[in-house]
Design an enzyme around this catalytic site. Structure first.
Site, PDB file in Angstrom:
ATOM      1  N   TYR A   4     -16.926 -52.409  -3.134  1.00  0.00           N
ATOM      2  CA  TYR A   4     -17.414 -52.751  -1.788  1.00  0.00           C
ATOM      3  C   TYR A   4     -17.174 -54.237  -1.498  1.00  0.00           C
ATOM      4  CZ  TYR A   4     -20.445 -53.239   2.267  1.00  0.00           C
ATOM      5  OH  TYR A   4     -20.919 -53.513   3.523  1.00  0.00           O
ATOM      6  N   LEU A  61     -27.407 -63.670   5.563  1.00  0.00           N
ATOM      7  CA  LEU A  61     -26.857 -64.954   5.152  1.00  0.00           C
ATOM      8  C   LEU A  61     -25.367 -64.842   4.851  1.00  0.00           C
ATOM      9  CD1 LEU A  61     -29.640 -66.208   2.699  1.00  0.00           C
ATOM     10  CD2 LEU A  61     -29.388 -66.729   5.128  1.00  0.00           C
ATOM     11  N   LYS A  63     -32.140 -64.630  -4.930  1.00  0.00           N
ATOM     12  CA  LYS A  63     -31.891 -63.707  -3.814  1.00  0.00           C
ATOM     13  C   LYS A  63     -32.402 -62.349  -4.289  1.00  0.00           C
ATOM     14  CE  LYS A  63     -28.297 -61.962  -0.704  1.00  0.00           C
ATOM     15  NZ  LYS A  63     -28.448 -60.524  -0.978  1.00  0.00           N
ATOM     16  N   ARG A 117     -37.569 -55.325   8.001  1.00  0.00           N
ATOM     17  CA  ARG A 117     -36.495 -55.985   8.759  1.00  0.00           C
ATOM     18  C   ARG A 117     -35.749 -54.994   9.629  1.00  0.00           C
ATOM     19  NH1 ARG A 117     -31.129 -58.622   6.099  1.00  0.00           N
ATOM     20  NH2 ARG A 117     -30.655 -56.410   5.869  1.00  0.00           N
ATOM     21  N   CYS A 171     -19.206 -25.470 -17.525  1.00  0.00           N
ATOM     22  CA  CYS A 171     -20.313 -26.359 -17.871  1.00  0.00           C
ATOM     23  C   CYS A 171     -20.209 -26.790 -19.334  1.00  0.00           C
ATOM     24  CB  CYS A 171     -21.639 -25.633 -17.627  1.00  0.00           C
ATOM     25  SG  CYS A 171     -23.087 -26.546 -18.199  1.00  0.00           S
ATOM     26  N   CYS A 181     -23.339 -24.700 -21.225  1.00  0.00           N
ATOM     27  CA  CYS A 181     -23.387 -23.242 -21.360  1.00  0.00           C
ATOM     28  C   CYS A 181     -22.012 -22.573 -21.296  1.00  0.00           C
ATOM     29  CB  CYS A 181     -24.283 -22.644 -20.281  1.00  0.00           C
ATOM     30  SG  CYS A 181     -23.615 -22.763 -18.604  1.00  0.00           S
ATOM     31  N   CYS A 225     -28.422 -21.549 -17.635  1.00  0.00           N
ATOM     32  CA  CYS A 225     -27.828 -22.620 -18.434  1.00  0.00           C
ATOM     33  C   CYS A 225     -28.892 -23.251 -19.333  1.00  0.00           C
ATOM     34  CB  CYS A 225     -27.212 -23.676 -17.520  1.00  0.00           C
ATOM     35  SG  CYS A 225     -26.523 -25.092 -18.410  1.00  0.00           S
TER      36      CYS A 225
END
Length: 607
Positions: free
Chosen positions: A55, A101, A124, A145, A404, A407, A429
């Protein structure tokens, strides 16, 4: 001819510039769409569709493109605060916009920001920003906020915070801003109490956000939320130095953010001290904040459309290490969700050796284009949680299991909120049974002592327990159980005694023990109280009856309806009814004020 050739060249150059500009704008639009989708998923749905590292990388790319094109589109995340508004809470407009900020990862930029001024360097904090208002010495308002323009009223929840003073000695109007947080130690303890990892909380920030924005303040009270004050907004005769404001707020009973005075010559040394401390700091933090100590000077600088100029945020420059992906472990949970975990050659990060990192879900795994043997880059998010940042090789040959790992039955990829998850569809499972039983015996459920996950696993392996009700028939297998390694007759007797004691159970604990999706203990109490603890009624609730309860809603009501229409679940429930006793108490018996009248004089500011 020369003029024509020159004009042709100029025309070509113009077209190239136009094409470059168009390409940059298209890339900006693409980045905005990706980043806004990621923000919505994280802030609104508590789901990650990309790593923090990815990001930040895309966000930085967008910032560069906006600078190059001298253009900022209206929906860009660089000028918009991530929304955190829930339609269920009352909304109010802030007197002035609460801006975010500007950020940097360079210490040199912090020194440049200060110039010859004195600054305050503080944590922060990574939680939920709250505005607290006091009048005549009493707390009268708590507001989130939200979007920065509009917040949510959470006053009753704020009163449940562990460290917020409800009354203060100052009798004028006081407005402060703080960060609601849940400490790592409290977060760890709460997750340890939730034995089933599919029910465990993802991170302190998301848990805090959900806890503060509850409709039931009793839930907030259980979550150990603290509020750390980082700004004095309004009061009579505010000191001009922010450091003095903090000292004054301490005398009123507030916990203020840890901070230190710095100059351009001392800022680097202090940042390094913070960097070392964050490794063991109990309060979630995703960086530092540098602000001018001189409040009037800072305010005189004004602000941009998104950023005030009196402060700047510093984000840790992630220490990354290259390593080799050895395998991906697929970990099955009680709900059938199978989570991918990257296993790689051990590397040292922030002073510790790491060899595993969660990949969160199938969407993130696919986005990284992983393959066994790939060279991957790993880091610690906020210098704590191991994450995979990127993949240099991108062989993209990793096979997502069709069966899986527990299982061996079929798996399916299911998309929820645009995020892909892998699920085991086998109702029987082993992982599901073990984790379901682990939840069933836990403290807030049936509260059966002496049955660890290791014992449950052994009981399942031996075929002694195949359902909830089988736990109440273990006395048939005494001789076999007392011969379990490390068990014995005393352990057996203690276990049976606890099982017998659990037969008498409150309805809310029993409903929670059943492991119905999204029905935690608090929500189970909410539903039981709403229907007056009527067991039969609660076992036969309709979608409409449930969805209208504030704090439940349509999604959870649908999951409840699906569970109570599942014949396997209903069979287990009927078997359990034969083994347990739920006291036939109702809320009416506890309503000691029924039939009484009260006359109240004076004025009421709330309710």
């Amino acid at each position: 001819m020369k003029n024509k050739a020159r004009n042709d060249i100029i025309l070509i150059e113009v077209k190239i510039k136009e094409q470059n500009m168009e390409n940059k704008i298209n890339r900006m639009k693409e980045l905005i769409q990706i980043l806004n989708k990621a923000s919505e998923s994280y802030y609104q749905k508590s789901t990650s569709i990309m790593t923090d590292y990815e990001y930040d990388k895309l966000y930085d790319e967008l910032v560069v493109l906006e600078e190059e094109t001298n253009m900022v589109l209206s929906n860009s995340p660089t000028i918009n605060v991530e929304p955190e508004i829930s339609s269920s809470l009352k909304q109010v407009e802030h007197p002035a916009p609460m801006l975010s900020l500007s950020k940097t990862k360079q210490v040199s930029e912090l020194a440049s920001f200060l110039g010859d001024k004195e600054g305050l360097l503080s944590w922060k904090l990574d939680g939920l920003t709250i505005v607290l208002t006091y009048e005549m010495g009493k707390l009268v308002s708590g507001v989130t906020r939200g979007t920065g323009l509009i917040g949510e009223v959470v006053t009753e929840n704020v009163k449940q915070f562990k460290n917020v003073p409800l009354t203060i000695p100052y009798k004028g109007r006081l407005v402060v801003r703080g960060e609601a947080i849940i400490k790592y130690s409290d977060f760890k303890r709460m997750n340890e109490e939730v034995k089933d990892d599919s029910f465990q909380y993802k991170n302190p920030r998301n848990l805090c956000s959900g806890s503060v924005r509850q409709l039931d303040s009793s839930v907030t009270a259980e979550r150990c939320v603290n509020c750390i004050i980082f700004a004095l907004i309004e009061a009579d005769n505010i000191p001009n130095l922010k450091s003095e404001c903090f000292e004054w707020l301490r005398t009123l009973g507030f916990e203020v953010v840890e901070h230190f005075k710095v100059t351009k010559d001392t800022i680097e040394e202090k940042v390094l001290e913070f960097k070392e401390k964050v490794k063991s700091y109990d309060i979630p933090s995703d960086g530092l904040v540098l602000t001018y100590n001189d409040i009037k000077y800072g305010n005189s600088l004004g602000s941009t459309a998104k950023y005030p100029k009196h402060s700047i945020a510093f984000k840790w420059k992630d220490e990354t290490a290259a390593t080799t992906l050895k395998e991906v472990d697929w970990m099955a949970s009680r709900t059938g969700l199978i989570n991918p975990v990257a296993v790689f050659e051990p590397v040292e990060l922030e002073g510790t050796i790491v060899s595993r990192a969660s990949l969160h879900n199938v969407s993130i795994l696919k986005g990284l284009k992983l393959g066994i043997g790939d060279t991957i880059n790993v880091y610690k998010a906020n210098m704590i949680i191991p994450q995979v940042a990127s993949n240099d090789t991108k062989s993209n040959n990793l096979v997502i299991p069709k069966t899986c790992p527990v299982c061996g039955e079929k798996t399916e990829i299911i998309e929820t909120n645009d995020v892909e998850y892998l699920y085991c569809v086998n109702e029987f499972c082993f992982a599901k049974l073990l984790k379901r039983l682990s939840l069933f015996v836990s403290r807030n459920a049936m509260n059966i002592d002496g049955i660890s996950d290791a014992i449950l696993s052994k009981l399942i392996d031996e075929g002694l327990v195949k359902s909830y009700a089988d736990l109440y028939r273990l006395d048939r297998y005494k001789e076999k159980i007392i011969n379990f390694e490390g068990f014995g007759e005393k352990s057996y007797n203690n276990m049976i005694e606890s099982i017998e004691k659990s037969r008498n159970v409150k309805l809310a604990n029993f409903i929670y023990s059943l492991g119905i999706p999204d029905i935690g203990f608090s929500r189970a109490k909410l539903i039981c109280n709403h229907f007056n603890n009527d067991f039969e009624k609660i076992c036969n609730l309709s979608f409409d009856e449930l969805s209208k309860i504030v704090g439940v809603g349509e999604i959870i009501a649908k999951e409840w309806e699906l569970e109570f229409s599942n014949p396997i679940f209903l069979k287990e429930l009927e078997e359990l009814k034969q083994e347990i006793n739920i006291p036939k108490t109702s809320l009416e018996k506890n309503k000691i004020l029924n039939g009484l009248s009260f006359v109240i004089t004076g004025s009421l500011n709330h309710f």
